[in-house]
Write an enzyme that holds these catalytic residues in place. Structure first.
Site: not given
Ligand code: TNX
Length: 543
Positions: A195, A275, A339
């Site tokens: 991440d 990410h 995202e």
């Protein structure tokens, strides 16, 4: 021979009066498909013998023996013929093959424990049930309730996730977490390995990924604040303490085989296109701007993502995936997909050229191009892609499975398109949310409210799906994101006993579920959690 033994066992077991006696409360979670019990007990001692007629089950029998050694300080002798006296555990297969590899029958009377299982996983689950029935004191006489159990899971994907990027958990802690999964008959461990805040898997071809990406110079204290322009606020405070950690490939191999022994498949997650700041901190050339970047020190998302117009970025990711695929024997590779902000792509000449060359409509379709290209590569290696539900936007890659986290809409849409789905809607599957209404009495969490009863009540198959469409729902999963979960004791607190509740939503037939009954069993079962030293949330004890 097998059927004579079967008849003998059947007669022996039917001698016990099971049905007439009110079923006693057994500390079993998840509740098996069918359970009957009597008031009698089987007494397991170091004289008890294991009768194993088929060597294929040796691994599971060794697991049982190791459990006994660790918890009661004795082990059982293994033989291949029924003894003439003394009590014993008999392990056998059904007379015919039906292909139900996770099912098992467990029949216990005062003299014998009999397992009938077709698959190794089935026997393993039977052994986990037996373990939950054992008296807890460390004595030489282990008391086990006489039961007749016929068991099978409701869903094929019974998953738990752990984010080891935002905070790092040691190899031993990951194994302990896998032990919890095994106890509740989960069969998938979704391992969030990369991440923005940390790259946690050794990649031999790119040592910089762990040298740079596994470290961050400090960590934000509390929740991040953002100013009006979306920039991090000057009021944010940082702890000033360098933080890092990663798993070597040897660590990973060790954990994979530890999980395999427990019939748990690990699904590794390598995040893309978003990410990915920890990777870009080490390899800024694969971003749109060229960097430089630092591994993220706060929570939330960042504009900087992999450049979708740069072929070298794809080759870099493919090299990483090649090593990942070699390490994890399971069918699925999780490629994230969630995202991904599109700010950089909108102004990146290479990304815009890609949109034009590929005749894509917009940046959403560029994301879809990205995932589809990676999917082709992963499929060429014989594996399947799974990703968060954003991978639906701009068109789903042809073979991808979807993990539905922003509610169930993504999962429903994917199932209607005949794609496999794992349900993990924030409500109630996010175990980083609060489990009590009074937040002041709880350790800091990301937000939300997912109490035990709503986890228990969860039904993964949406009513809006037809029976055919419903078949694409493989199951569900609980997620433990660790922005605010700084140590393993808090992982335990946030996941227990919600993990137990979810296990029942995934295993037990719908018509057998009953929250009150679950709480009664959980109270008994919590003694085992105490013995294991688990830091679980204790609210249910006052119910
Ligand atoms: C959303 S769930 C995320 C994670 C966060 C989590 C916190 C998902 C696919 N993305 O990056 O950790 O919320 O609850």
């Amino acid at each position: 021979m097998k059927s004579i033994i079967g008849l003998f066992i059947f007669i022996a077991i039917s001698c016990c009066a099971f049905a007439q006696i009110p079923t006693r409360v057994l500390p079993l979670i998840p509740l098996p498909r069918e359970v009957k019990s009597s008031n009698d007990n089987f007494i397991l001692t170091n004289k008890t013998i294991i009768v194993l007629t088929n060597d294929k089950f040796k691994q599971e029998v060794d697991y049982l023996n190791n459990y006994l050694k660790k918890n009661y300080d004795f082990q059982l002798q293994i033989v291949s013929v029924l003894p003439t006296d003394g009590n014993y555990i008999f392990i056998t297969q059904p007379d015919f093959e039906a292909g139900f590899m996770e099912n098992y029958d467990l029949s216990i009377n005062q003299n014998q424990i009999v397992f009938i299982a077709e698959g190794n996983a089935g026997l393993f689950y039977g052994i986990e049930t037996l373990i939950q029935l054992m008296s807890l004191e460390k004595t030489q006489e282990v008391k086990i309730a006489c039961v007749q159990i016929n068991d099978a899971p409701r869903y094929q994907w019974r998953g738990m996730h752990l984010d080891c990027s935002r905070h790092f958990f040691t190899k031993e802690e990951v194994k302990t977490y896998i032990d919890y999964l095994a106890m509740y008959k989960f069969n998938v461990f979704h391992w969030h390995l990369t991440d923005d805040q940390g790259w946690r898997i050794e990649i031999k071809k790119y040592p910089l990924l762990t040298k740079v990406g596994s470290q961050r110079k400090e960590t934000i204290i509390g929740k991040p604040k953002w100013d009006k322009n979306g920039e991090p606020s000057k009021d944010n405070k940082y702890d000033g303490i360098p933080y890092g950690g990663f798993y070597t490939q040897d660590d990973i191999k060790d954990i994979v085989s530890y999980a395999q022994l427990r019939h748990i498949t690990i699904v590794p997650e390598i995040e893309m296109p978003g990410h990915s700041l920890a990777a870009l901190a080490a390899f800024p050339q694969y971003s749109c701007t060229g960097g430089p970047f630092e591994t993220f020190t706060k929570w939330g998302v960042t504009d900087d993502v992999y450049c979708a117009g740069n072929d070298s970025a794809f080759l870099f990711i493919q090299d990483i995936l090649t090593e990942v695929i070699d390490l994890f024997p399971g069918k699925y590779i999780h490629i994230g997909g969630d995202e991904c902000l599109k700010e950089r792509w909108k102004v990146c000449p290479k990304c815009q050229k890609r949109i034009a060359d590929e005749k894509l409509k917009n940046e959403n379709e560029l994301q879809s191009y990205f995932i589809t290209r990676i999917e082709k590569f992963i499929n060429s290696k014989g594996k399947q892609v799974i990703g968060w539900d954003e991978i639906l936007e701009g068109g789903l890659a042809p073979n991808a499975a979807v993990m539905s986290w922003r509610g169930t809409g993504g999962g429903i849409a994917a199932a209607k398109q005949k794609h496999f789905v794992v349900m993990t809607p924030g409500k109630p599957c996010y175990f980083d949310h609060y489990q009590s209404k009074d937040k002041t009495k709880e350790p800091l969490a990301i937000g939300g409210f997912n109490p035990l009863d709503s986890v228990y009540a969860y039904d993964p198959t949406p009513k809006t799906l037809s029976e055919e469409e419903g078949k694409f729902i493989m199951g569900a999963q609980g997620n433990v994101w660790t922005e605010y979960i700084t140590d393993f004791s808090k992982v335990q607190y946030m996941s227990m006993p919600r993990m137990a509740a979810l296990s029942e939503a995934l295993w037990t037939p719908k018509d057998k579920k009953n929250y009150k009954d679950f709480i009664v069993r959980l109270k008994l079962h919590s003694k085992l959690l105490d013995k294991m030293g688990v830091n679980y949330s204790k609210q249910f004890l006052s119910k």
